[in-house]
Design a protein around this motif. Structure first.
Motif: not given
Length: 243
Positions: A93-95, A97, A136-138, A140-141
């Motif tokens: 996972t990355l922040p 997207g 969750s990527s969401e 992180l974002q």
């Protein structure tokens, strides 16, 4: 002026404008409205995010993010950037997207053929590995957005004592052993705490709480390391299966 040069200049010009009309650009380039309309359609087809504004006084705007001007890289710089970006693909996972993946695709697509061949020889031979950790990527974002726009985040955090609501002001994000961590000022505890992102159940921006300016000026380099650094003996007995 060649068409390719005109398109580059047009892209740089609209990148510097918040909004514009075809007539304005046609006057600046000394071309017809029809020609500029075709150029804009071509830029849109190349991926420049232009959208039209309807109604009186309408025109065109760039969608969300502006395009960066062309940048020249040496062969060694291109190779370094490619593998630096590719290393991010090993994180679950990355922040950012899909930004990292699409940027790498564009970057690789426009490299010279001989540079591509050299990079292809290094693929799967050079990597920066990271253990796979699901999260969750969401979330992180949301945490990264809070840092960028300077806002407080309300989270529901799962710990060994159960789940609780916290209001936090994120200081930064960093990854270690596949996990993402968010050092933040906790308004509940009135102190800086470290939150593991995979333990955050939900997160949302909270505009009702004013940020602390002294916390906003801090970076990850200002966060003291945990522990006193004292070496302690540690013995482990393993079964044959464990070994």
């Amino acid at each position: 002026m060649q068409k390719s040069q005109r398109l580059i200049q047009l892209m740089m010009m609209i990148n510097a404008k918040k909004s514009f009309t075809v007539k304005e650009l046609a006057d600046e380039f000394g071309l017809s409205v029809r020609t500029l309309s075709r150029d804009l359609d071509e830029l849109s087809g190349l991926g420049v995010p232009i959208y039209s504004v309807q109604g009186r006084g309408g025109g065109y705007r760039l969608l969300q993010e502006r395009m960066l001007p062309p940048i020249s890289f040496t062969e060694s710089e291109a190779t370094a950037i490619f593998f630096a970006c590719q290393s991010l693909s090993y994180f679950s996972t990355l922040p950012f997207g899909d930004g990292a993946a699409t940027a790498l695709h564009k970057f690789y697509h426009y490299l010279p053929a001989d540079t591509k061949e050299q990079i292809d020889r290094l693929k799967d031979r050079v990597m920066i590995h990271s253990p796979f950790r699901a999260m969750s990527s969401e979330i992180l974002q949301t945490l990264m957005e809070a840092i960028m726009v300077r806002q407080v985040v309300t989270i529901f955090y799962r710990s060994s004592t159960g789940s609780s609501q916290r209001h936090i002001q994120p200081i930064g994000l960093y990854a270690s052993s596949g996990y993402w961590y968010c050092p933040a000022y906790c308004f509940t505890q009135e102190d800086i705490r470290q939150f593991r992102v995979d333990r955050i159940i939900a997160a949302s921006l909270n505009e009702s709480i004013t940020i602390r300016e002294d916390i906003a000026s801090q970076t990850l380099r200002d966060i003291p390391e945990t522990g006193d650094g004292e070496m302690k003996p540690f013995e482990v007995q393993l079964t044959s299966k464990g070994v």
